[in-house]
Structure formats: structure tokens, C-alpha cells
Design a protein around this motif. Structure first.
Motif, PDB file in Angstrom:
ATOM      1  N   ASP A 161      36.166  29.648  46.564  1.00 43.41           N
ATOM      2  CA  ASP A 161      36.186  31.065  46.211  1.00 43.41           C
ATOM      3  C   ASP A 161      37.398  31.379  45.331  1.00 43.41           C
ATOM      4  O   ASP A 161      37.293  32.142  44.367  1.00 43.41           O
ATOM      5  CB  ASP A 161      36.189  31.920  47.474  1.00 43.41           C
ATOM      6  N   SER A 162      38.546  30.802  45.656  1.00 36.75           N
ATOM      7  CA  SER A 162      39.739  31.017  44.831  1.00 36.75           C
ATOM      8  C   SER A 162      39.546  30.466  43.430  1.00 36.75           C
ATOM      9  O   SER A 162      39.962  31.086  42.450  1.00 36.75           O
ATOM     10  CB  SER A 162      40.959  30.354  45.470  1.00 36.75           C
ATOM     11  N   LEU A 163      38.908  29.306  43.332  1.00 39.65           N
ATOM     12  CA  LEU A 163      38.676  28.700  42.019  1.00 39.65           C
ATOM     13  C   LEU A 163      37.735  29.553  41.171  1.00 39.65           C
ATOM     14  O   LEU A 163      38.021  29.823  40.004  1.00 39.65           O
ATOM     15  CB  LEU A 163      38.114  27.286  42.188  1.00 39.65           C
ATOM     16  N   THR A 164      36.640  30.001  41.753  1.00 38.34           N
ATOM     17  CA  THR A 164      35.699  30.825  40.980  1.00 38.34           C
ATOM     18  C   THR A 164      36.301  32.169  40.607  1.00 38.34           C
ATOM     19  O   THR A 164      36.101  32.649  39.485  1.00 38.34           O
ATOM     20  CB  THR A 164      34.384  31.043  41.762  1.00 38.34           C
ATOM     21  N   ARG A 165      37.066  32.769  41.492  1.00 38.02           N
ATOM     22  CA  ARG A 165      37.734  34.034  41.167  1.00 38.02           C
ATOM     23  C   ARG A 165      38.765  33.839  40.065  1.00 38.02           C
ATOM     24  O   ARG A 165      38.915  34.693  39.195  1.00 38.02           O
ATOM     25  CB  ARG A 165      38.403  34.619  42.408  1.00 38.02           C
ATOM     26  N   ALA A 166      39.477  32.723  40.096  1.00 34.44           N
ATOM     27  CA  ALA A 166      40.485  32.468  39.057  1.00 34.44           C
ATOM     28  C   ALA A 166      39.834  32.312  37.686  1.00 34.44           C
ATOM     29  O   ALA A 166      40.313  32.883  36.697  1.00 34.44           O
ATOM     30  CB  ALA A 166      41.296  31.219  39.414  1.00 34.44           C
ATOM     31  N   PHE A 167      38.734  31.562  37.610  1.00 36.40           N
ATOM     32  CA  PHE A 167      38.054  31.401  36.322  1.00 36.40           C
ATOM     33  C   PHE A 167      37.393  32.693  35.861  1.00 36.40           C
ATOM     34  O   PHE A 167      37.397  33.015  34.679  1.00 36.40           O
ATOM     35  CB  PHE A 167      37.036  30.262  36.380  1.00 36.40           C
ATOM     36  N   TYR A 168      36.828  33.440  36.792  1.00 36.57           N
ATOM     37  CA  TYR A 168      36.221  34.722  36.442  1.00 36.57           C
ATOM     38  C   TYR A 168      37.283  35.672  35.880  1.00 36.57           C
ATOM     39  O   TYR A 168      37.103  36.284  34.833  1.00 36.57           O
ATOM     40  CB  TYR A 168      35.547  35.343  37.675  1.00 36.57           C
ATOM     41  N   PHE A 169      38.412  35.788  36.591  1.00 37.13           N
ATOM     42  CA  PHE A 169      39.478  36.675  36.130  1.00 37.13           C
ATOM     43  C   PHE A 169      40.035  36.204  34.794  1.00 37.13           C
ATOM     44  O   PHE A 169      40.329  37.013  33.910  1.00 37.13           O
ATOM     45  CB  PHE A 169      40.601  36.754  37.173  1.00 37.13           C
ATOM     46  N   SER A 170      40.147  34.900  34.616  1.00 33.09           N
ATOM     47  CA  SER A 170      40.643  34.356  33.357  1.00 33.09           C
ATOM     48  C   SER A 170      39.720  34.723  32.199  1.00 33.09           C
ATOM     49  O   SER A 170      40.178  35.141  31.128  1.00 33.09           O
ATOM     50  CB  SER A 170      40.786  32.840  33.464  1.00 33.09           C
ATOM     51  N   GLY A 171      38.421  34.583  32.396  1.00 30.80           N
ATOM     52  CA  GLY A 171      37.465  34.922  31.345  1.00 30.80           C
ATOM     53  C   GLY A 171      37.466  36.400  31.016  1.00 30.80           C
ATOM     54  O   GLY A 171      37.454  36.804  29.849  1.00 30.80           O
ATOM     55  N   VAL A 172      37.494  37.239  32.040  1.00 27.30           N
ATOM     56  CA  VAL A 172      37.496  38.685  31.827  1.00 27.30           C
ATOM     57  C   VAL A 172      38.774  39.118  31.118  1.00 27.30           C
ATOM     58  O   VAL A 172      38.754  39.976  30.236  1.00 27.30           O
ATOM     59  CB  VAL A 172      37.322  39.418  33.181  1.00 27.30           C
TER      60      VAL A 172
ATOM     61  N   ILE B 254      38.005  42.289  28.525  1.00 30.17           N
ATOM     62  CA  ILE B 254      37.041  43.216  29.113  1.00 30.17           C
ATOM     63  C   ILE B 254      37.725  44.025  30.209  1.00 30.17           C
ATOM     64  O   ILE B 254      37.696  45.237  30.200  1.00 30.17           O
ATOM     65  CB  ILE B 254      35.823  42.458  29.669  1.00 30.17           C
ATOM     66  N   GLY B 255      38.339  43.347  31.150  1.00 27.74           N
ATOM     67  CA  GLY B 255      39.109  43.998  32.194  1.00 27.74           C
ATOM     68  C   GLY B 255      38.317  44.948  33.060  1.00 27.74           C
ATOM     69  O   GLY B 255      38.526  46.152  33.020  1.00 27.74           O
ATOM     70  N   TYR B 256      37.422  44.446  33.878  1.00 31.36           N
ATOM     71  CA  TYR B 256      36.597  45.295  34.737  1.00 31.36           C
ATOM     72  C   TYR B 256      37.415  46.044  35.783  1.00 31.36           C
ATOM     73  O   TYR B 256      37.087  47.139  36.160  1.00 31.36           O
ATOM     74  CB  TYR B 256      35.520  44.469  35.441  1.00 31.36           C
ATOM     75  N   GLY B 257      38.462  45.440  36.293  1.00 27.07           N
ATOM     76  CA  GLY B 257      39.286  46.084  37.304  1.00 27.07           C
ATOM     77  C   GLY B 257      38.902  45.741  38.728  1.00 27.07           C
ATOM     78  O   GLY B 257      39.501  46.258  39.666  1.00 27.07           O
ATOM     79  N   ASP B 258      37.904  44.887  38.921  1.00 31.75           N
ATOM     80  CA  ASP B 258      37.519  44.506  40.282  1.00 31.75           C
ATOM     81  C   ASP B 258      38.506  43.522  40.892  1.00 31.75           C
ATOM     82  O   ASP B 258      38.679  43.480  42.100  1.00 31.75           O
ATOM     83  CB  ASP B 258      36.100  43.943  40.324  1.00 31.75           C
TER      84      ASP B 258
END
Length: 163
Positions: free
Chosen positions: A104-115, A120-124
């Protein structure tokens, strides 16, 4: 008395292992930062570039180069966020401070990195601590890269027109 000495020895070994893991994490962090800075620096200076512009307005070579540079930055910063998550929580999702699994930490890190890279900066997911500085640096890279590519195209087309 022997029991207390045994406990102190066990605690010492645990602290020693934690320090070794922490040093290893920081070494990987520094290596990733070096690779990111080097690849962006070489691109901006135009090193290792064998780009030949065709007569068309779209250059597939420049497009693929842009794609590779963006993916390098995205993966590099994603790994930095992931590695720093071992030192503590740096990405907060929906204002909840809680630990996550490694996946979960890995996917969140890559998601945040891409955003963040694509501005884009969704803010979630919100960075805290050193993560804020890293997010600002990554957003600036996301802004500057397209301009650097346009500049490279203009310079290469001017050089080609002169010769």
C-alpha cells in the motif's frame, strides 16, 4: 543481574540493526537522488542526445525522450517517497495518520509521485515534513521539463537551419 545484562545486549543488537537499516535506506535515497539529478542535468545540457529532427512537426524521438525522462522522475521520486516512509509517515491520506502495508505504501508513493509530477494535485494525499519539500521540487521539475523540451527543439532547428 544476568537477566538485565541479557536484555541490554538484546536491545543493543536491535538498535544496531535499526541503525544499519537506516543507513542503508539513506544510501539508497542518495543514490536515487543522484540518478535523478544526473539524468535531468544531462538532458538540459543536451548530453548523450542523438536527436535528428525530421521535416515533420512531430518528432517521435523527442516524444520518447520526454516519456523516458518523465518516467525516470516519476519512478525515482516514487521510490524516494517509499523509502522515506520507512523513516516515518510522510504521505497522509484523508487526514489519517496510520501505518500501511508495504504494498500500500509503494502504490501510494507512485500514485502521489505521478499526480505531483504531472501537476494535477488532487489533494487526497498530502505530504508532511520533508515530503513537502520533495513535492515542491518534483512539481517544479514537472513544470520545467516541457519548456526544456521546447527549447531543445528550437535550438536544434536553429542549428539545422544554419547548416
Amino acid at each position: 543481574m544476568i537477566f538485565l545484562i541479557g536484555q541490554a545486549y538484546i536491545k543493543y543488537n536491535i538498535y544496531k540493526k535499526v541503525i544499519n537499516v537506516s543507513l542503508f535506506i539513506w544510501a539508497i535515497f542518495c543514490l536515487i537522488c543522484f540518478i535523478l539529478v544526473k539524468s535531468i542535468y544531462e538532458f538540459v545540457l543536451g548530453k548523450k542526445s542523438n536527436i535528428n529532427l525530421k521535416e515533420s512537426r512531430f518528432s517521435s524521438e523527442i516524444f520518447y525522450t520526454l516519456l523516458v525522462v518523465y518516467l525516470t522522475a516519476l519512478i525515482g521520486f516514487g521510490l524516494i517517497y517509499f523509502i522515506l516512509s520507512f523513516e516515518g509517515i510522510i504521505l497522509v491520506e484523508h487526514a489519517e495518520l496510520k501505518g500501511r502495508t508495504i504494498w500500500d505504501s509503494l502504490t501510494r508513493a507512485f500514485y502521489f509521485s505521478g499526480v505531483t509530477l504531472l501537476t494535477i494535485g488532487y489533494g487526497d494525499i498530502v505530504p508532511i515534513g520533508i515530503g513537502r519539500l520533495l513535492a515542491v521540487i518534483q512539481a517544479l521539475i514537472g513544470y520545467v521539463l516541457p519548456a526544456a523540451f521546447v527549447l531543445r527543439i528550437v535550438i536544434l532547428s536553429n542549428e539545422r537551419a544554419r547548416s
